[in-house]
Design an enzyme around this catalytic site. Structure first.
Site, PDB file in Angstrom:
ATOM      1  CE  LYS A 232      81.376  11.869  14.257  1.00 28.66           C
ATOM      2  NZ  LYS A 232      81.589  13.326  14.233  1.00 28.66           N
TER       3      LYS A 232
ATOM      4  CB  SER B 237      77.570  10.699  16.928  1.00 28.30           C
ATOM      5  OG  SER B 237      76.609   9.743  16.573  1.00 28.30           O
TER       6      SER B 237
ATOM      7  CG  HIS C 140      71.036  16.462  13.920  1.00 30.22           C
ATOM      8  ND1 HIS C 140      71.792  15.590  14.668  1.00 30.22           N
ATOM      9  CD2 HIS C 140      71.903  17.200  13.211  1.00 30.22           C
ATOM     10  CE1 HIS C 140      73.057  15.790  14.414  1.00 30.22           C
ATOM     11  NE2 HIS C 140      73.165  16.753  13.523  1.00 30.22           N
TER      12      HIS C 140
ATOM     13  CE1 TYR D 144      79.744   9.289  11.885  1.00 27.76           C
ATOM     14  CE2 TYR D 144      78.422   8.316  13.636  1.00 27.76           C
ATOM     15  CZ  TYR D 144      78.844   9.421  12.932  1.00 27.76           C
ATOM     16  OH  TYR D 144      78.385  10.663  13.273  1.00 27.76           O
TER      17      TYR D 144
ATOM     18  CB  ILE E   3      80.997  25.578   6.176  1.00 29.93           C
ATOM     19  CG1 ILE E   3      80.031  26.766   6.332  1.00 29.93           C
ATOM     20  CG2 ILE E   3      81.704  25.615   4.818  1.00 29.93           C
ATOM     21  CD1 ILE E   3      80.709  28.119   6.360  1.00 29.93           C
TER      22      ILE E   3
ATOM     23  CG  ASP F   4      90.801  16.471   3.707  1.00 28.13           C
ATOM     24  OD1 ASP F   4      90.453  16.030   2.609  1.00 28.13           O
ATOM     25  OD2 ASP F   4      90.770  15.795   4.770  1.00 28.13           O
ATOM     26  CG  LEU F   5      88.257  17.167   9.305  1.00 28.77           C
ATOM     27  CD1 LEU F   5      87.384  16.314  10.222  1.00 28.77           C
ATOM     28  CD2 LEU F   5      88.474  18.533   9.924  1.00 28.77           C
TER      29      LEU F   5
ATOM     30  N   GLY G 285      77.825  21.130   4.625  1.00 34.26           N
ATOM     31  CA  GLY G 285      76.930  20.013   4.954  1.00 34.26           C
ATOM     32  C   GLY G 285      75.615  20.527   5.536  1.00 34.26           C
TER      33      GLY G 285
ATOM     34  CD  GLU H  78      75.737   4.374  15.064  1.00 36.19           C
ATOM     35  OE1 GLU H  78      74.583   4.832  14.974  1.00 36.19           O
ATOM     36  OE2 GLU H  78      76.007   3.186  14.815  1.00 36.19           O
TER      37      GLU H  78
ATOM     38  CD  GLN I  58      81.567   7.970   5.993  1.00 35.64           C
ATOM     39  OE1 GLN I  58      80.525   8.498   5.561  1.00 35.64           O
ATOM     40  NE2 GLN I  58      81.563   6.838   6.648  1.00 35.64           N
ATOM     41  CB  SER I  59      78.149  12.048   8.676  1.00 36.07           C
ATOM     42  OG  SER I  59      77.547  12.251   7.411  1.00 36.07           O
TER      43      SER I  59
HETATM   44  N1  GDD Z   1      70.465   5.054   5.613  1.00 38.10           N
HETATM   45  C1  GDD Z   1      69.522   4.099   5.622  1.00 38.10           C
HETATM   46  N2  GDD Z   1      69.060   3.608   4.412  1.00 38.10           N
HETATM   47  N3  GDD Z   1      69.076   3.631   6.808  1.00 38.10           N
HETATM   48  C2  GDD Z   1      68.114   2.680   6.790  1.00 38.10           C
HETATM   49  C3  GDD Z   1      67.591   2.173   5.609  1.00 38.10           C
HETATM   50  C4  GDD Z   1      68.086   2.656   4.358  1.00 38.10           C
HETATM   51  O1  GDD Z   1      67.681   2.241   3.278  1.00 38.10           O
HETATM   52  N4  GDD Z   1      66.650   1.249   5.931  1.00 38.10           N
HETATM   53  C5  GDD Z   1      66.581   1.184   7.259  1.00 38.10           C
HETATM   54  N5  GDD Z   1      67.485   2.055   7.797  1.00 38.10           N
HETATM   55  C6  GDD Z   1      67.727   2.226   9.237  1.00 38.10           C
HETATM   56  C7  GDD Z   1      69.203   2.059   9.626  1.00 38.10           C
HETATM   57  O2  GDD Z   1      69.551   0.679   9.683  1.00 38.10           O
HETATM   58  C8  GDD Z   1      69.209   2.750  10.977  1.00 38.10           C
HETATM   59  O3  GDD Z   1      68.772   1.860  11.968  1.00 38.10           O
HETATM   60  C9  GDD Z   1      68.168   3.867  10.815  1.00 38.10           C
HETATM   61  O4  GDD Z   1      67.435   3.554   9.626  1.00 38.10           O
HETATM   62  C10 GDD Z   1      68.758   5.259  10.678  1.00 38.10           C
HETATM   63  O5  GDD Z   1      69.740   5.244   9.662  1.00 38.10           O
HETATM   64  P1  GDD Z   1      70.423   6.600   9.113  1.00 38.10           P
HETATM   65  O6  GDD Z   1      69.364   7.558   8.710  1.00 38.10           O
HETATM   66  O7  GDD Z   1      71.420   6.190   8.094  1.00 38.10           O
HETATM   67  O8  GDD Z   1      71.099   7.236  10.406  1.00 38.10           O
HETATM   68  P2  GDD Z   1      72.029   6.585  11.544  1.00 38.10           P
HETATM   69  O9  GDD Z   1      71.195   6.470  12.802  1.00 38.10           O
HETATM   70  O10 GDD Z   1      72.707   5.371  11.092  1.00 38.10           O
HETATM   71  O11 GDD Z   1      73.144   7.692  11.741  1.00 38.10           O
HETATM   72  C11 GDD Z   1      72.826   9.084  11.797  1.00 38.10           C
HETATM   73  O12 GDD Z   1      72.643   9.484  13.133  1.00 38.10           O
HETATM   74  C12 GDD Z   1      73.814   9.478  13.963  1.00 38.10           C
HETATM   75  C13 GDD Z   1      73.394   9.935  15.359  1.00 38.10           C
HETATM   76  O13 GDD Z   1      73.045   8.812  16.096  1.00 38.10           O
HETATM   77  C14 GDD Z   1      73.959   9.847  11.119  1.00 38.10           C
HETATM   78  O14 GDD Z   1      73.569  11.188  10.957  1.00 38.10           O
HETATM   79  C15 GDD Z   1      75.211   9.843  11.954  1.00 38.10           C
HETATM   80  O15 GDD Z   1      76.192  10.690  11.335  1.00 38.10           O
HETATM   81  C16 GDD Z   1      74.857  10.375  13.339  1.00 38.10           C
HETATM   82  O16 GDD Z   1      75.991  10.447  14.160  1.00 38.10           O
END
Ligand code: GDD
Length: 354
Positions: free
Chosen positions: A186, A156, A212, A182, A40, A89-90, A42, A158, A114-115
């Site tokens: 999921k 997700s 999102h 991750y 809640i 805690d889960l 987050g 992912e 752990q997202s």
């Molecule tokens: N975090 C991060 N930091 N990502 C980076 C960076 C950086 O410095 N530079 C490039 N990226 C690229 C990552 O390699 C990835 O391809 C993209 O940016 C998005 O990264 P994140 O914002 O960390 O999100 P995510 O796509 O890995 O995961 C998120 O979305 C999922 C849904 O598909 C998270 O919210 C997950 O919990 C969620 O399930």
């Protein structure tokens, strides 16, 4: 209290059912629906709690204990008098079961996780325990304590990993081919939720949400990392921004729109799996261009690559087909990508000009 709100946040009961907050409308009696939210505090949990409180729900949720309690409720400070929070805690199934037994919620939203995908390579076992075994713990607690409730699982995009359909989309029927601890964790959560739906006839729902974001996003996720750094650079508080892979593509929507989708899919009579996405994709590079140009800057002058932020295996491309939820439930996003990114940048400008 409008009739519309009675439909969404209140539930019809028999006159005999005792509850302090019953309201009568003609012959009918209603009480507030009860929601239980893990995670809640987050980003999504806080928007969802706000949304449900507004609809008239009684909202309960768990937060994990950590050693700096000052920061734990930041995102829900403004809801302090409106939601009930507990430590939970889960990984602590006994505690979850006791809470569910006491609260007897109508709707359970399992959003805690752990997202962070890159961090899941650093702490793979903790990630899998929380995101996979944690879901099973929640399902078992729910099955034993309040099996009549509905259960939402935060699945997700992912999970799709390297799979893309010929028309460049991922959808409910796309094969899952995850590329991170991750993503693998999921996929287990997603499958066990479907298994409990069929095996025990439980009302379990998977929301397969694409990325999102919002100003409440953790600032180690790429959108908010870029928005925050660009604002600091504009104000002369930072020189450079270090990123990892700038050539991956994501389908980025707004968390507020996505929690509306979660609630909507839980109101549908049949439990099912639903993709939620904007149906657009942008590269990290395009996102940087948009953010820096909103501030009159050129991202190329400030962004450098640091291999520290690369992933051992990358998911290169996401674009979700959310036709199912749009046509069956009438869901539509309200934010454009540009509006969302500008909201995030403007948030940080305000924070750092105070
Ligand atoms: N975090 C991060 N930091 N990502 C980076 C960076 C950086 O410095 N530079 C490039 N990226 C690229 C990552 O390699 C990835 O391809 C993209 O940016 C998005 O990264 P994140 O914002 O960390 O999100 P995510 O796509 O890995 O995961 C998120 O979305 C999922 C849904 O598909 C998270 O919210 C997950 O919990 C969620 O399930």
């Amino acid at each position: 209290m409008t009739n519309n709100k009675i439909k969404l946040g209140w539930i019809e009961i028999s006159p005999e059912e005792s509850n302090l907050e019953i309201i009568d409308v003609g012959e009918k009696h209603f009480r507030r629906k009860k929601a239980f939210i893990t995670g809640i505090a987050g980003q999504d949990g806080s928007y969802l709690a706000e949304y449900l409180v507004d609809l008239g729900y009684e909202v309960h949720g768990i937060v994990r204990r950590n050693s700096t309690p000052e920061n734990q409720h930041n995102r829900i400070d403004h809801l302090e008098d409106k939601v009930h929070t507990y430590y939970g805690d889960l990984l602590d199934q006994g505690g979850l079961e006791r809470l569910l037994d006491k609260i007897q919620p109508d709707e359970i939203y399992n959003i805690a996780a752990q997202s962070h995908v890159r961090i899941s390579f650093d702490i793979p076992q903790f990630t899998v325990q929380t995101n996979a075994l944690g879901v099973l713990n929640m399902l078992e607690a729910y099955r034993r304590a309040c099996p009549k409730a509905k259960f939402y699982q935060a699945s997700s995009s992912e999970m799709f990993g390297l799979s893309v359909e010929d028309d460049n989309f991922q959808r409910e029927t796309t094969v899952m081919n995850p590329v991170s601890p991750y993503g693998c964790s999921k996929v287990f959560g997603y499958n066990i939720v479907r298994n409990y739906r069929r095996a025990y006839k439980l009302h379990t729902v998977n929301g397969i949400l694409f990325n999102h974001e919002s100003p409440r996003r953790g600032s180690n996720f790429v959108t908010n990392k870029v928005a925050k750094a660009a604002a600091k650079i504009k104000l002369g508080l930072q020189d450079k921004l270090e990123l990892g892979n700038m050539d991956s593509y994501r389908d980025w929507g707004h968390s507020y729109d996505y929690v509306r989708a979660m609630h909507l899919m839980m109101q549908h009579d049949e439990p099912s799996d639903w993709v939620v996405s904007t149906m657009e994709t942008h590269s990290v590079r395009e996102m940087c261009e948009l953010v820096f140009s909103h501030l009159g800057l050129n991202y190329k002058d400030y962004v450098v690559q640091n291999p520290k932020f690369l992933r051992p295996e990358e998911l290169p491309y996401l674009k979700g087909d959310s036709t199912k939820i749009r046509t069956k439930l009438g869901w539509e996003p309200t934010y454009t990508f540009k509006e969302m990114m500008e909201e995030m940048v403007d948030h940080w400008l305000k924070v750092y000009t105070k």
